[in-house]
Structure formats: C-alpha cells, structure tokens
Design a protein around this motif. Structure first.
Motif, PDB file in Angstrom:
ATOM      1  N   ARG A   1      -4.374   1.705  -4.068  1.00  0.00           N
ATOM      2  CA  ARG A   1      -4.785   1.398  -5.408  1.00  0.00           C
ATOM      3  C   ARG A   1      -3.849   1.465  -6.259  1.00  0.00           C
ATOM      4  NH1 ARG A   1      -8.368   3.173  -8.666  1.00  0.00           N
ATOM      5  NH2 ARG A   1     -10.092   1.722  -9.211  1.00  0.00           N
ATOM      6  N   CYS A   2      -3.987   1.026  -7.417  1.00  0.00           N
ATOM      7  CA  CYS A   2      -3.301   1.066  -8.418  1.00  0.00           C
ATOM      8  C   CYS A   2      -4.438   1.116  -9.632  1.00  0.00           C
ATOM      9  CB  CYS A   2      -2.525  -0.478  -9.204  1.00  0.00           C
ATOM     10  SG  CYS A   2      -2.050  -0.117 -11.291  1.00  0.00           S
ATOM     11  N   GLU A   3      -4.675   2.334 -10.338  1.00  0.00           N
ATOM     12  CA  GLU A   3      -5.931   2.873 -11.718  1.00  0.00           C
ATOM     13  C   GLU A   3      -5.768   1.568 -12.719  1.00  0.00           C
ATOM     14  OE1 GLU A   3      -6.006   6.640 -11.779  1.00  0.00           O
ATOM     15  OE2 GLU A   3      -6.539   7.368  -9.719  1.00  0.00           O
ATOM     16  N   ARG A   4      -4.221   1.887 -13.583  1.00  0.00           N
ATOM     17  CA  ARG A   4      -4.225   0.427 -14.358  1.00  0.00           C
ATOM     18  C   ARG A   4      -4.773  -0.456 -14.613  1.00  0.00           C
ATOM     19  NH1 ARG A   4       1.764   0.013 -15.930  1.00  0.00           N
ATOM     20  NH2 ARG A   4       2.046   1.744 -15.071  1.00  0.00           N
ATOM     21  N   CYS A   5      -4.242  -1.422 -13.340  1.00  0.00           N
ATOM     22  CA  CYS A   5      -4.448  -2.524 -13.208  1.00  0.00           C
ATOM     23  C   CYS A   5      -5.697  -2.838 -12.341  1.00  0.00           C
ATOM     24  CB  CYS A   5      -3.757  -4.025 -12.143  1.00  0.00           C
ATOM     25  SG  CYS A   5      -1.431  -3.229 -13.296  1.00  0.00           S
ATOM     26  N   ASP A   6      -6.369  -1.674 -11.532  1.00  0.00           N
ATOM     27  CA  ASP A   6      -7.955  -2.358 -10.999  1.00  0.00           C
ATOM     28  C   ASP A   6      -7.479  -3.302  -9.869  1.00  0.00           C
ATOM     29  OD1 ASP A   6     -10.471  -0.857  -9.904  1.00  0.00           O
ATOM     30  OD2 ASP A   6     -11.597  -1.959 -11.415  1.00  0.00           O
ATOM     31  N   VAL A   7      -6.713  -2.849  -9.282  1.00  0.00           N
ATOM     32  CA  VAL A   7      -6.518  -3.858  -7.765  1.00  0.00           C
ATOM     33  C   VAL A   7      -5.843  -3.074  -6.808  1.00  0.00           C
ATOM     34  CG1 VAL A   7      -5.520  -5.966  -9.025  1.00  0.00           C
ATOM     35  CG2 VAL A   7      -3.736  -4.176  -8.282  1.00  0.00           C
ATOM     36  N   THR A   8      -6.408  -3.374  -5.412  1.00  0.00           N
ATOM     37  CA  THR A   8      -5.690  -2.881  -4.424  1.00  0.00           C
ATOM     38  C   THR A   8      -5.269  -3.971  -3.392  1.00  0.00           C
ATOM     39  OG1 THR A   8      -8.164  -3.148  -3.133  1.00  0.00           O
ATOM     40  CG2 THR A   8      -8.048  -1.508  -3.962  1.00  0.00           C
ATOM     41  N   TRP A   9      -4.004  -2.590  -2.494  1.00  0.00           N
ATOM     42  CA  TRP A   9      -3.086  -3.385  -1.282  1.00  0.00           C
ATOM     43  C   TRP A   9      -3.267  -2.701  -0.340  1.00  0.00           C
ATOM     44  CZ3 TRP A   9      -1.744  -0.949  -5.664  1.00  0.00           C
ATOM     45  CH2 TRP A   9      -0.719  -0.832  -5.913  1.00  0.00           C
ATOM     46  N   ARG A  10      -2.707  -3.070   1.139  1.00  0.00           N
ATOM     47  CA  ARG A  10      -2.257  -2.900   2.752  1.00  0.00           C
ATOM     48  C   ARG A  10      -0.663  -3.065   2.279  1.00  0.00           C
ATOM     49  NH1 ARG A  10      -4.748  -0.422   5.910  1.00  0.00           N
ATOM     50  NH2 ARG A  10      -3.541  -0.259   7.371  1.00  0.00           N
ATOM     51  N   GLY A  11      -0.457  -1.737   2.863  1.00  0.00           N
ATOM     52  CA  GLY A  11       1.479  -1.592   2.762  1.00  0.00           C
ATOM     53  C   GLY A  11       1.725  -0.421   2.572  1.00  0.00           C
ATOM     54  N   PRO A  12       3.375  -0.087   3.357  1.00  0.00           N
ATOM     55  CA  PRO A  12       3.884   1.314   3.003  1.00  0.00           C
ATOM     56  C   PRO A  12       3.847   2.115   2.020  1.00  0.00           C
ATOM     57  CG  PRO A  12       5.167  -0.125   2.855  1.00  0.00           C
ATOM     58  CD  PRO A  12       3.799  -0.796   2.476  1.00  0.00           C
TER      59      PRO A  12
ATOM     60  N   SER B   1       5.307   3.125  -0.314  1.00  0.00           N
ATOM     61  CA  SER B   1       6.276   2.980  -1.091  1.00  0.00           C
ATOM     62  C   SER B   1       6.375   1.473  -1.711  1.00  0.00           C
ATOM     63  CB  SER B   1       7.813   3.082  -0.277  1.00  0.00           C
ATOM     64  OG  SER B   1       8.208   1.916   0.158  1.00  0.00           O
ATOM     65  N   ALA B   2       5.245   0.864  -1.315  1.00  0.00           N
ATOM     66  CA  ALA B   2       5.089  -0.880  -2.045  1.00  0.00           C
ATOM     67  C   ALA B   2       4.163  -0.552  -3.082  1.00  0.00           C
ATOM     68  CB  ALA B   2       4.154  -1.185  -1.219  1.00  0.00           C
ATOM     69  N   PRO B   3       4.939  -0.957  -4.523  1.00  0.00           N
ATOM     70  CA  PRO B   3       4.735  -1.230  -6.119  1.00  0.00           C
ATOM     71  C   PRO B   3       3.180  -2.373  -6.011  1.00  0.00           C
ATOM     72  CG  PRO B   3       6.547  -2.153  -6.063  1.00  0.00           C
ATOM     73  CD  PRO B   3       6.305  -1.527  -4.436  1.00  0.00           C
TER      74      PRO B   3
ATOM     75  N   CYS C   1       1.576  -4.397 -12.087  1.00  0.00           N
ATOM     76  CA  CYS C   1       2.489  -4.659 -12.414  1.00  0.00           C
ATOM     77  C   CYS C   1       3.708  -3.681 -12.284  1.00  0.00           C
ATOM     78  CB  CYS C   1       1.648  -3.962 -13.908  1.00  0.00           C
ATOM     79  SG  CYS C   1       1.261  -1.532 -12.719  1.00  0.00           S
ATOM     80  N   GLY C   2       3.584  -3.232 -11.010  1.00  0.00           N
ATOM     81  CA  GLY C   2       4.881  -2.715 -10.893  1.00  0.00           C
ATOM     82  C   GLY C   2       5.083  -1.302 -10.001  1.00  0.00           C
ATOM     83  N   ALA C   3       3.610  -0.597 -10.990  1.00  0.00           N
ATOM     84  CA  ALA C   3       4.013   0.993 -10.690  1.00  0.00           C
ATOM     85  C   ALA C   3       3.727   0.851  -9.388  1.00  0.00           C
ATOM     86  CB  ALA C   3       2.664   1.318 -11.588  1.00  0.00           C
ATOM     87  N   PRO C   4       3.494   2.352  -9.027  1.00  0.00           N
ATOM     88  CA  PRO C   4       3.697   3.411  -8.041  1.00  0.00           C
ATOM     89  C   PRO C   4       2.472   3.162  -7.636  1.00  0.00           C
ATOM     90  CG  PRO C   4       4.309   4.757  -8.821  1.00  0.00           C
ATOM     91  CD  PRO C   4       4.394   3.073  -9.785  1.00  0.00           C
TER      92      PRO C   4
END
Length: 48
Positions: free
Chosen positions: A14-25, A27-29, A33-36
C-alpha cells in the motif's frame, strides 16, 4: 516444518500518499508515484 518466506514473494502493498494498493515483491515501488510501498498489516490465518 514451516517454510521460510522468500524475499521475492508477492505481498499486498500500500502507498499511503496515493491511497492505492497492489501486489508484488516488497521492493516494488508504487505504480502511481514511485514511492516505496509498505506491506499491508492485515493478518491472514492459514490452516496447517
């Protein structure tokens, strides 16, 4: 015997800045926005 977690295993991130979620390793940004990403804190229970 419990299996060790692989470093490249897919996690729910999860990226708290963009409020989006994804599935991956871990280390995936963020795909927006490219944030960790941060590993989401939900607890999952699996049967043995």
């Amino acid at each position: 015997m419990a299996a060790a977690a692989r470093p490249d295993a897919a996690h729910s991130l999860r990226c708290e800045r963009c409020d989006v979620t994804w599935r991956g390793p871990s280390s995936a940004p963020c795909w927006c926005c490219g944030a960790p990403g941060r590993i989401r804190g939900e607890v999952r229970i699996f049967a043995d």
